[in-house]
Design a protein around this motif. Structure first.
Motif, PDB file in Angstrom:
ATOM      1  N   GLY A  80       0.817  -1.131  -0.076  1.00 27.39           N
ATOM      2  CA  GLY A  80      -0.012   0.046   0.015  1.00 27.39           C
ATOM      3  C   GLY A  80       0.928   1.185   0.125  1.00 27.39           C
ATOM      4  N   ARG A  81       2.106   1.054   0.341  1.00 30.45           N
ATOM      5  CA  ARG A  81       2.805   2.388   0.422  1.00 30.45           C
ATOM      6  C   ARG A  81       3.468   2.568  -1.040  1.00 30.45           C
ATOM      7  N   SER A  83       2.801   3.411  -4.725  1.00 23.59           N
ATOM      8  CA  SER A  83       1.528   3.691  -5.430  1.00 23.59           C
ATOM      9  C   SER A  83       1.568   3.414  -6.946  1.00 23.59           C
ATOM     10  N   ARG A  84       2.929   2.818  -7.409  1.00 17.45           N
ATOM     11  CA  ARG A  84       2.936   2.643  -8.847  1.00 17.45           C
ATOM     12  C   ARG A  84       2.393   1.193  -9.047  1.00 17.45           C
ATOM     13  N   GLY A  86      -0.840   0.687  -8.574  1.00 18.46           N
ATOM     14  CA  GLY A  86      -2.046   1.092  -8.952  1.00 18.46           C
ATOM     15  C   GLY A  86      -3.282   0.000  -8.297  1.00 18.46           C
ATOM     16  N   GLY A  89      -2.272  -3.190  -6.987  1.00 17.21           N
ATOM     17  CA  GLY A  89      -1.642  -3.415  -5.422  1.00 17.21           C
ATOM     18  C   GLY A  89      -3.033  -3.827  -4.533  1.00 17.21           C
ATOM     19  N   LYS A 161      -8.211   3.801  -7.627  1.00 14.34           N
ATOM     20  CA  LYS A 161      -6.672   3.431  -7.368  1.00 14.34           C
ATOM     21  C   LYS A 161      -6.578   3.161  -6.041  1.00 14.34           C
ATOM     22  N   PHE A 162      -5.310   2.234  -6.094  1.00 14.65           N
ATOM     23  CA  PHE A 162      -4.972   1.862  -4.921  1.00 14.65           C
ATOM     24  C   PHE A 162      -4.698   3.027  -3.804  1.00 14.65           C
ATOM     25  N   ASP A 163      -5.102   3.147  -2.753  1.00 16.16           N
ATOM     26  CA  ASP A 163      -4.868   4.052  -1.739  1.00 16.16           C
ATOM     27  C   ASP A 163      -4.346   3.723  -0.476  1.00 16.16           C
ATOM     28  N   SER A 164      -3.094   3.896  -0.020  1.00 15.66           N
ATOM     29  CA  SER A 164      -2.579   3.349   1.127  1.00 15.66           C
ATOM     30  C   SER A 164      -3.204   4.084   2.311  1.00 15.66           C
ATOM     31  N   THR A 165      -3.947   4.808   2.317  1.00 13.21           N
ATOM     32  CA  THR A 165      -4.643   5.602   3.434  1.00 13.21           C
ATOM     33  C   THR A 165      -6.147   5.324   3.396  1.00 13.21           C
TER      34      THR A 165
END
Length: 168
Positions: A80-81, A83-84, A86, A89, A161-165
């Motif tokens: 999750g950290r 971002s590439r 997408g 993830g 899009k994958f968002d780690s937060t």
């Protein structure tokens, strides 16, 4: 009791919370959600269990399972950290963390069958049909569960899009 050393009890009792937490997250979210309160406790419990296995293991397989669990756990929580990746993830995170649950259950079921009831275990041989059958059932559950999770993620066509937060 059950032939478990004091460090073995630390290992067992620290790993134990991961089982109901994984079941809870699979039932509630359909996957292990790392950025939730349950996910954080799951991570800590799994990490302690995987690290302590190196001090109590008697078989080389145990070392492999411990190392694989640590790698998959760190990858699942760390993806999750980055971002590439997408949308991929979310899939990778789900696969990695589902594999950690499988790697937790595999030795758990084996150890229960080899230790319970105390003094007269159900299984005394590693090649026992009961043990091999239980391991095969866990593998089928893994394959069916991963397939269902991936289908569910794919059906969420609106998957951002994958968002780690982001929390689920």
């Amino acid at each position: 009791m059950f032939g478990i050393s004091p460090l073995g009890w630390v290992h067992t009792l620290s790993s134990l919370p991961a089982i109901p937490l994984a079941i809870y997250m699979f039932a509630r979210y359909g996957r292990i959600v790392p950025r939730s309160k349950s996910g954080v406790v799951y991570f800590i419990s799994m990490l302690i269990g995987a690290i302590t296995v190196f001090a109590i293991a008697h078989q080389s397989t145990s070392y492999g399972i411990g190392a694989a669990t640590i790698l998959l756990l760190l990858a699942g929580y760390g993806i999750g950290r980055i971002s590439r990746f997408g949308r991929a993830g979310k899939y990778l995170e789900t696969i990695f963390l589902s594999l950690t649950a499988f790697l937790l259950m595999l030795p758990t079921v084996s150890e229960i069958l080899r230790r319970v009831p105390n003094g007269h275990p159900i299984v005394t041989d590693l090649n026992s049909p009961i043990l091999l059958g239980s391991q095969a059932i866990l593998f089928v559950i893994l394959i069916v569960g991963l397939t269902a999770q991936i289908i569910h993620l794919r059906r969420q066509g609106r998957l951002p899009k994958f968002d780690s937060t982001a929390k689920m």
